[in-house]
Design a protein around this motif. Sequence first.
Motif, mmCIF file in Angstrom:
data_model
loop_
_atom_site.group_PDB
_atom_site.id
_atom_site.type_symbol
_atom_site.label_atom_id
_atom_site.label_comp_id
_atom_site.label_asym_id
_atom_site.label_seq_id
_atom_site.Cartn_x
_atom_site.Cartn_y
_atom_site.Cartn_z
ATOM 1 N N LEU A 29 0.796 -1.027 -0.272
ATOM 2 C CA LEU A 29 0.543 -0.012 0.044
ATOM 3 C C LEU A 29 0.816 0.942 0.130
ATOM 4 N N ALA A 30 2.013 1.563 0.361
ATOM 5 C CA ALA A 30 2.899 2.469 0.242
ATOM 6 C C ALA A 30 3.795 2.251 -0.236
ATOM 7 N N THR A 31 4.162 1.508 -1.425
ATOM 8 C CA THR A 31 4.459 1.623 -3.102
ATOM 9 C C THR A 31 3.768 2.091 -3.903
ATOM 10 N N ASP A 32 2.641 0.925 -4.335
ATOM 11 C CA ASP A 32 2.004 1.408 -5.210
ATOM 12 C C ASP A 32 1.016 0.651 -4.707
ATOM 13 N N PRO A 33 -0.280 1.321 -4.446
ATOM 14 C CA PRO A 33 -1.552 0.482 -3.631
ATOM 15 C C PRO A 33 -3.085 0.203 -4.625
ATOM 16 N N GLY A 34 -2.324 0.827 -5.882
ATOM 17 C CA GLY A 34 -3.127 0.347 -6.945
ATOM 18 C C GLY A 34 -3.692 -1.403 -7.710
ATOM 19 N N PRO A 35 -2.450 -1.247 -7.452
ATOM 20 C CA PRO A 35 -3.000 -3.508 -7.899
ATOM 21 C C PRO A 35 -3.258 -4.229 -6.994
ATOM 22 N N ILE A 36 -2.568 -3.868 -5.489
ATOM 23 C CA ILE A 36 -3.040 -5.439 -4.268
ATOM 24 C C ILE A 36 -4.964 -4.458 -4.211
ATOM 25 N N ARG A 37 -4.692 -3.092 -4.297
ATOM 26 C CA ARG A 37 -6.393 -2.921 -3.440
ATOM 27 C C ARG A 37 -7.036 -3.486 -4.690
ATOM 28 N N GLU A 38 -6.775 -3.714 -6.171
ATOM 29 C CA GLU A 38 -8.071 -4.374 -6.427
ATOM 30 C C GLU A 38 -8.010 -5.642 -6.403
ATOM 31 N N GLN A 39 -6.893 -6.271 -6.867
ATOM 32 C CA GLN A 39 -6.693 -7.620 -6.060
ATOM 33 C C GLN A 39 -7.525 -8.041 -4.481
ATOM 34 N N LEU A 40 -7.395 -7.525 -4.069
ATOM 35 C CA LEU A 40 -8.000 -7.540 -2.430
ATOM 36 C C LEU A 40 -9.243 -7.323 -3.006
ATOM 37 N N ARG A 41 -10.063 -6.537 -3.907
ATOM 38 C CA ARG A 41 -11.135 -6.311 -3.439
ATOM 39 C C ARG A 41 -11.749 -7.365 -4.066
ATOM 40 N N ALA A 42 -11.399 -8.072 -5.295
ATOM 41 C CA ALA A 42 -12.023 -9.043 -5.849
ATOM 42 C C ALA A 42 -11.760 -10.122 -5.302
ATOM 43 N N PHE A 43 -10.730 -10.520 -4.718
ATOM 44 C CA PHE A 43 -10.533 -11.874 -3.827
ATOM 45 C C PHE A 43 -12.105 -11.462 -2.985
ATOM 46 N N ALA A 44 -12.042 -10.498 -1.809
ATOM 47 C CA ALA A 44 -12.619 -10.729 -0.780
ATOM 48 C C ALA A 44 -14.242 -10.801 -1.073
ATOM 49 N N LYS A 45 -14.397 -10.469 -2.831
ATOM 50 C CA LYS A 45 -16.065 -10.461 -3.001
ATOM 51 C C LYS A 45 -16.524 -11.879 -2.959
ATOM 52 N N GLY A 46 -15.069 -12.978 -2.554
ATOM 53 C CA GLY A 46 -16.231 -14.081 -2.374
ATOM 54 C C GLY A 46 -16.232 -14.249 -1.388
ATOM 55 N N PHE A 47 -15.635 -13.896 -0.394
ATOM 56 C CA PHE A 47 -15.429 -13.945 1.196
ATOM 57 C C PHE A 47 -16.242 -12.971 2.325
ATOM 58 N N ARG A 48 -17.679 -13.536 1.484
ATOM 59 C CA ARG A 48 -18.553 -11.887 2.584
ATOM 60 C C ARG A 48 -18.858 -12.827 3.759
ATOM 61 N N ASP A 49 -18.763 -13.551 4.364
ATOM 62 C CA ASP A 49 -19.291 -14.026 5.645
ATOM 63 C C ASP A 49 -17.849 -13.776 6.905
ATOM 64 N N TYR A 50 -16.993 -13.167 6.307
ATOM 65 C CA TYR A 50 -16.091 -12.805 6.835
ATOM 66 C C TYR A 50 -15.280 -11.402 7.115
ATOM 67 N N SER A 51 -15.029 -10.716 7.882
ATOM 68 C CA SER A 51 -14.951 -9.667 8.086
ATOM 69 C C SER A 51 -13.733 -8.917 7.163
ATOM 70 N N PRO A 52 -13.779 -7.129 7.037
ATOM 71 C CA PRO A 52 -12.604 -7.232 6.275
ATOM 72 C C PRO A 52 -11.123 -7.460 6.074
ATOM 73 N N LEU A 53 -10.914 -7.659 8.083
ATOM 74 C CA LEU A 53 -9.565 -7.967 7.957
ATOM 75 C C LEU A 53 -8.914 -9.018 7.699
ATOM 76 N N ASN A 54 -9.737 -9.976 8.089
ATOM 77 C CA ASN A 54 -9.902 -11.431 8.269
ATOM 78 C C ASN A 54 -10.026 -11.787 6.302
ATOM 79 N N ARG A 55 -10.601 -10.927 5.724
ATOM 80 C CA ARG A 55 -10.867 -11.004 3.786
ATOM 81 C C ARG A 55 -9.062 -11.428 3.907
ATOM 82 N N ILE A 56 -9.198 -10.047 4.255
ATOM 83 C CA ILE A 56 -7.338 -9.433 3.380
ATOM 84 C C ILE A 56 -6.584 -10.460 3.593
#
Length: 81
Positions: A29-56
């Motif tokens: 996130l400190a170097t280039d937040p764009g790619p990791i943010r999009e990757q985590l956002r796409a991944f998190a869609k499949g695990f809606r039963d978990y808290s945001p921190l756990n999904r990350i």
Amino acid sequence: MPAKKRRQNELIKPRSRVDQALRKLETCLATDPGPIREQLRAFAKGFRDYSPLNRILIGLQRPDATFVKGRKQWEKEGRTV
């Protein structure tokens, strides 16, 4: 090794993995937040039963994860975690 000492050692390992994952996230996130943010956002869609921190944390530790259960749930199925 006494049971209490063994238990303390077992607790250290998961905490260090979480710390490593959080450090990795912080660095990304400190170097280039764009790619990791999009990757985590796409991944998190499949695990809606978990808290945001756990999904990350799941996404950082196992970006290829498709199915997640807790330790007790896996043990009920005869698997060792």
